[in-house]
Design an enzyme around this catalytic site. Structure first.
Site, PDB file in Angstrom:
ATOM      1  N   LYS A 181      -8.625   9.488  -2.837  1.00 42.58           N
ATOM      2  CA  LYS A 181      -9.448  10.391  -1.936  1.00 42.58           C
ATOM      3  C   LYS A 181      -9.481  11.630  -2.919  1.00 42.58           C
ATOM      4  CE  LYS A 181      -9.406   7.038   0.741  1.00 42.58           C
ATOM      5  NZ  LYS A 181      -9.057   6.752   2.064  1.00 42.58           N
TER       6      LYS A 181
HETATM    7  C1  LIG Z   1      -8.694   5.511   3.163  1.00 43.33           C
HETATM    8  C2  LIG Z   1      -9.210   5.716   4.369  1.00 43.33           C
HETATM    9  C3  LIG Z   1      -8.749   5.472   5.605  1.00 43.33           C
HETATM   10  C4  LIG Z   1      -7.156   5.276   5.443  1.00 43.33           C
HETATM   11  O1  LIG Z   1      -6.816   6.327   4.848  1.00 43.33           O
HETATM   12  P1  LIG Z   1      -4.982   6.539   4.462  1.00 43.33           P
HETATM   13  O2  LIG Z   1      -4.622   7.933   4.363  1.00 43.33           O
HETATM   14  O3  LIG Z   1      -4.681   5.636   3.377  1.00 43.33           O
HETATM   15  O4  LIG Z   1      -4.359   6.072   5.849  1.00 43.33           O
HETATM   16  C5  LIG Z   1      -9.257   5.566   6.574  1.00 43.33           C
HETATM   17  N1  LIG Z   1     -10.710   5.495   6.837  1.00 43.33           N
HETATM   18  C6  LIG Z   1     -11.423   5.575   5.697  1.00 43.33           C
HETATM   19  C7  LIG Z   1     -12.988   5.365   5.676  1.00 43.33           C
HETATM   20  C8  LIG Z   1     -10.918   5.704   4.557  1.00 43.33           C
HETATM   21  O5  LIG Z   1     -11.459   5.551   3.221  1.00 43.33           O
END
Ligand SMILES: *Cc1c(COP(=O)(O)O)cnc(C)c1O
Length: 376
Positions: A181
């Site tokens: 992210k």
């Molecule tokens: C990455 C992601 C998640 C999950 O995030 P984590 O922190 O890895 O649990 C949920 N929703 C979307 C749209 C994502 O891209």
């Protein structure tokens, strides 16, 4: 050349902050988590922020405190990371999949409307790859139908809808600090809300349902005996992670600048190609470019997978387009036809983009893409 799909933007500042946290003697959720939460809330323009272990646990918590549980349906996109739907299942509810607008890869008020039934209690739109959904019509729809609105903003830190950052639109929103992210704490998540009671319940829920936080107890000058008004979870971030997160948050301006510069270079190189379609950013949106995708049109001489292999052979990592959750085995019981989602998950590819990436590397990727499309 060897170009990864993504790379976290971490340096000696994060190392030093983590070391300071370790040496402080307080490594679990404490004063640094509190500071990170305050800075995060201020950054996105929300009243409260509550740190968690991930965006998945943030979404689960958000659903529970919104009153979602067994017997309820929650409308979500299928074109998303699987955690979006899993969080609904963890809350005991049923995900109902909505199709997307292929221009933006996002759900719209229209596609959501088609998925609403008598059992729908909430809508969980995803700002996919960091591009905000058209939030106002979705919020209007939710208000008319009496539905809760929870934003899956995993990828959307720093993105804006109509000039205001995601997280600052008065809804509960959930963010991710996974290394793929925008900013990272290794693993981690954040919930933002403007509702003080909801914020207080979220703080208890992530802390075993306990009535008092460790920091309150530690700094009190009278003894406090805690109580457990409801059953919670251990969804606490550590102070070591928060120390890193505070530094990362301070780097947001440079991260956004770099990502947007790289995306512009991709746009310029690819926009007019007859076999490709690149993302369109609507007027209302400021895009953080958490990911950069393109669609291989059927007029192309090679398939999406052939292009991905050709790029890998030249040292360039790519990923398939966003997955379609309803096509995975664990969701096969839910039968639904979503033409735009099904097409895009097969025809899209994600290209490398990360703050350290050089413009020369973008040029190399562009050359290799164009060369591969001509080669057959
Ligand atoms: C990455 C992601 C998640 C999950 O995030 P984590 O922190 O890895 O649990 C949920 N929703 C979307 C749209 C994502 O891209």
């Amino acid at each position: 050349m060897n170009i990864p799909i993504a790379k976290p933007f971490l340096g000696p500042e994060e190392e030093e902050a983590a070391v300071r946290a370790i040496r402080s003697g307080w490594v679990s959720q404490g004063p640094l988590v509190k500071e990170f939460e305050e800075r995060f809330a201020e950054y996105v323009g929300a009243k409260y922020a509550i740190a968690t272990t991930s965006c998945t646990t943030a979404l689960h918590s958000a659903l529970v405190v919104s009153g979602i549980g067994p017997g309820d349906e929650v409308v979500v996109p299928s074109l998303s990371f699987i955690a979006t739907a899993n969080a609904v299942v963890h809350a005991g509810a049923v995900p109902v999949f909505a199709d997307i607008d292929p221009e933006t890869c996002n759900v719209t008020a229209e596609t959501i409307q088609k998925a609403i039934t008598r059992k729908t209690r909430a809508v969980m739109p995803v700002h996919q790859m960091g591009l905000p959904v058209d939030l106002d019509p979705i919020a209007d729809l939710c208000r008319e139908r009496g539905l809760k609105l929870i934003e899956d903003a995993a990828c959307a830190i720093g993105s804006e809808y109509k000039g205001k950052r995601i997280g600052g639109h008065g809804n509960i929103a959930c963010f991710s600090f996974h290394p793929r992210k925008i900013i990272t704490t290794g693993e981690g998540g954040m919930i933002t809300t403007d509702d003080s009671e909801q914020a207080a319940r979220l703080r208890r829920f992530r802390h075993h349902g306990m009535s008092v936080s460790d920091i309150e107890r530690h700094t009190a000058d009278r003894i406090i005996i805690e109580t457990y008004p409801e059953i919670g979870y251990n969804y606490r971030m550590t102070d070591i992670q928060a120390a890193i997160g505070i530094i990362q948050l301070g780097k947001m301006p440079v991260i956004l600048l770099r990502r947007r510069e790289l995306a512009r270079a991709y746009d310029k190189g690819l926009a007019d190609h007859p076999c490709l379609r690149v993302p369109r950013v609507p007027e209302y949106a400021f895009h953080n470019y958490q990911s950069y995708w393109l669609e291989i049109l059927c007029s192309s001489s090679i398939s999406r997978d052939e292009l991905m292999q050709a790029l890998l052979d030249r040292g360039i990592a790519t990923r398939r387009g966003i997955m379609a959750i309803h096509l995975e085995k664990c969701y096969e019981a839910i039968r639904v036809s979503l033409p735009d989602t099904e097409r895009l998950t097969r025809s899209a590819v994600l290209l490398p983009i990360f703050p350290d990436m050089k413009l020369e590397q973008v040029e190399y990727v562009l050359q290799c893409i164009k060369g591969s499309l001509l080669a057959v």
